[in-house]
Design a protein around this motif. Structure first.
Motif, PDB file in Angstrom:
ATOM      1  N   UNK A  48       0.755  -1.268   0.084  1.00 12.00           N
ATOM      2  CA  UNK A  48      -0.240  -0.056   0.237  1.00 12.00           C
ATOM      3  C   UNK A  48       0.856   1.485  -0.247  1.00 12.00           C
ATOM      4  N   UNK A  49       2.318   1.266  -0.175  1.00  7.88           N
ATOM      5  CA  UNK A  49       2.173   2.242  -0.393  1.00  7.88           C
ATOM      6  C   UNK A  49       2.208   2.871  -0.940  1.00  7.88           C
ATOM      7  N   UNK A  50       1.882   4.445  -1.048  1.00  9.10           N
ATOM      8  CA  UNK A  50       1.367   5.179  -1.928  1.00  9.10           C
ATOM      9  C   UNK A  50       2.274   5.569  -3.424  1.00  9.10           C
ATOM     10  N   UNK A  51       3.442   4.692  -3.677  1.00 10.29           N
ATOM     11  CA  UNK A  51       4.224   5.158  -5.012  1.00 10.29           C
ATOM     12  C   UNK A  51       4.946   3.930  -4.346  1.00 10.29           C
ATOM     13  N   UNK A  52       4.981   3.449  -6.238  1.00 10.99           N
ATOM     14  CA  UNK A  52       6.026   2.737  -6.254  1.00 10.99           C
ATOM     15  C   UNK A  52       8.116   2.949  -5.707  1.00 10.99           C
ATOM     16  N   UNK A  53       8.244   4.151  -4.354  1.00 12.01           N
ATOM     17  CA  UNK A  53       9.217   4.131  -4.184  1.00 12.01           C
ATOM     18  C   UNK A  53      10.019   3.166  -3.462  1.00 12.01           C
ATOM     19  N   UNK A  54       9.037   2.467  -2.648  1.00  9.91           N
ATOM     20  CA  UNK A  54       9.752   1.388  -1.624  1.00  9.91           C
ATOM     21  C   UNK A  54      10.060   0.232  -2.249  1.00  9.91           C
ATOM     22  N   UNK A  55       8.767  -0.032  -3.100  1.00  9.42           N
ATOM     23  CA  UNK A  55       9.109  -1.766  -4.024  1.00  9.42           C
ATOM     24  C   UNK A  55       9.901  -1.193  -4.681  1.00  9.42           C
ATOM     25  N   UNK A 109      -0.137  -2.511  -5.042  1.00  8.73           N
ATOM     26  CA  UNK A 109      -0.783  -0.969  -5.106  1.00  8.73           C
ATOM     27  C   UNK A 109      -2.512  -0.355  -4.073  1.00  8.73           C
ATOM     28  N   UNK A 110      -2.350   0.778  -3.734  1.00  7.55           N
ATOM     29  CA  UNK A 110      -3.279   0.791  -3.208  1.00  7.55           C
ATOM     30  C   UNK A 110      -4.460   1.851  -4.802  1.00  7.55           C
ATOM     31  N   UNK A 111      -3.623   1.877  -5.761  1.00  5.23           N
ATOM     32  CA  UNK A 111      -5.116   2.790  -7.398  1.00  5.23           C
ATOM     33  C   UNK A 111      -3.913   1.761  -7.936  1.00  5.23           C
ATOM     34  N   UNK A 112      -4.392   2.151  -9.458  1.00  2.00           N
ATOM     35  CA  UNK A 112      -4.114   0.934 -10.214  1.00  2.00           C
ATOM     36  C   UNK A 112      -2.877   1.695 -10.904  1.00  2.00           C
ATOM     37  N   UNK A 113      -2.003   1.221 -11.316  1.00  2.00           N
ATOM     38  CA  UNK A 113      -0.818   1.908 -11.979  1.00  2.00           C
ATOM     39  C   UNK A 113      -0.002   1.033 -13.395  1.00  2.00           C
ATOM     40  N   UNK A 114       1.187   1.472 -13.566  1.00  3.21           N
ATOM     41  CA  UNK A 114       1.597   0.865 -14.856  1.00  3.21           C
ATOM     42  C   UNK A 114       2.541  -0.378 -13.941  1.00  3.21           C
ATOM     43  N   UNK A 115       3.154  -1.123 -14.644  1.00  2.00           N
ATOM     44  CA  UNK A 115       4.766  -1.945 -14.053  1.00  2.00           C
ATOM     45  C   UNK A 115       4.332  -3.410 -13.593  1.00  2.00           C
ATOM     46  N   UNK A 116       4.884  -3.966 -13.942  1.00  2.00           N
ATOM     47  CA  UNK A 116       5.313  -5.871 -13.476  1.00  2.00           C
ATOM     48  C   UNK A 116       4.989  -6.223 -12.040  1.00  2.00           C
ATOM     49  N   UNK A 117       4.904  -6.554 -11.785  1.00  2.00           N
ATOM     50  CA  UNK A 117       4.844  -7.180 -10.340  1.00  2.00           C
ATOM     51  C   UNK A 117       4.197  -6.588  -9.249  1.00  2.00           C
TER      52      UNK A 117
END
Length: 295
Positions: free
Chosen positions: A55-62, A78-86
């Protein structure tokens, strides 16, 4: 029995986060938390086969976990849809994860809007393998205390009452017991206080909007904020919380928590009365009976 309404409107919270990300997310707090995560994980001398970012607001932690080279695979919820794999889109209160699937779970600045925090922590613990680690942070109880006080006094003066505007964030003294209730071993909590300075209260409000942190309380007032109330709140903020140079302080309290899924190899505290060495002997002093008067 009638159940009380949830504290937070989580659907609205996700909508506002999505809007903030589209407009340009204000990431200064999250970047600081990600730096702290790097430091905290650096003290853990092990690799992790499977890690999950919850749930981190952006992919920064991942992204940090993948770049560290310490995790073989990283899944992002992710808390909201976003682009990317995994990645998958999910809810902290209904995790789409199998039990005992991960060695590491992290969550940065995401859990403060969870309605059932004890339940979310229990789900997190169940998704960890034995001796798996959870480490995360959320906004703590002293966050935005200046804004809270300014709006409270302004509404009282202008409108004759106070409405809920800033979320009742978690307190550090509660989090250790919540981790234990969720089944974590060796729970640790600590606080970092971050003070951000602004030219005026409206700049702070713009940043809160750009982080998706505007009011999502279920019991929030639904009528528009009066202009007179807003201007009075800004004036009170400037009167009470200005530094000598005129800039205004805003407090963000970051509450860190960590715990381990139980495992037989972990240390456990000794039972009371099980010590085999007296404290006086260990300290090299003479033990005195407090009931006897000195001769």
């Amino acid at each position: 029995m009638t159940r009380p309404p949830p504290l937070f409107d989580t659907t609205l919270a996700r909508m506002r986060l999505a809007r903030a990300r589209r407009a340009g997310y204000a990431d200064f707090l999250l970047a600081r938390a990600a730096d702290d995560l790097d430091d905290r994980l650096g003290a853990v001398l092990r690799r992790f086969d499977q890690a999950v970012d919850l749930g981190t607001p952006t992919p920064e932690a991942a992204l940090r976990l993948r770049a560290s080279g310490r995790c073989d695979a990283v899944l992002r919820i992710a808390p909201v849809p976003e682009a990317g794999s995994g990645l998958a889109v999910g809810d902290a209160e209904a995790l789409p994860l199998a039990p005992a699937a991960f060695d590491l779970a992290v969550s940065l600045l995401a859990l403060q809007h969870v309605n059932d925090l004890p339940g979310a922590l229990a789900q997190l613990r169940r998704t960890l393998k034995p001796d798996g680690l959870f480490i995360g942070c959320l906004l703590g109880g002293r966050s935005l205390t200046e804004l809270r006080q300014a709006f409270g006094q302004a509404e009282s003066e202008v409108e004759g009452g106070v409405s809920p505007r800033v979320a009742p964030f978690a307190e550090v003294r509660e989090m250790g017991s919540l981790l234990q209730r969720a089944g974590f071993a060796l729970p640790v909590t600590d606080i970092e206080t971050v003070t951000v300075r602004y030219a005026d209260p409206f700049a702070l409000m713009r940043d809160l909007r750009a982080m998706g942190l505007t009011n999502v309380l279920t019991e929030r007032r639904r009528t528009p904020l009066r202009r007179a109330t807003l201007l009075r709140a800004a004036a009170i903020y400037a009167e009470r919380f200005a530094d000598p140079d005129g800039r205004l302080r805003a407090t963000f309290e970051i509450l860190w928590l960590s715990g381990w899924a139980p495992h037989a190899s972990q240390q456990v505290p000794l039972k009371p009365g099980s010590a085999r060495t007296r404290l006086a002997e260990a300290l090299g002093t003479t033990e005195r009976d407090p009931m006897r008067s000195p001769s």
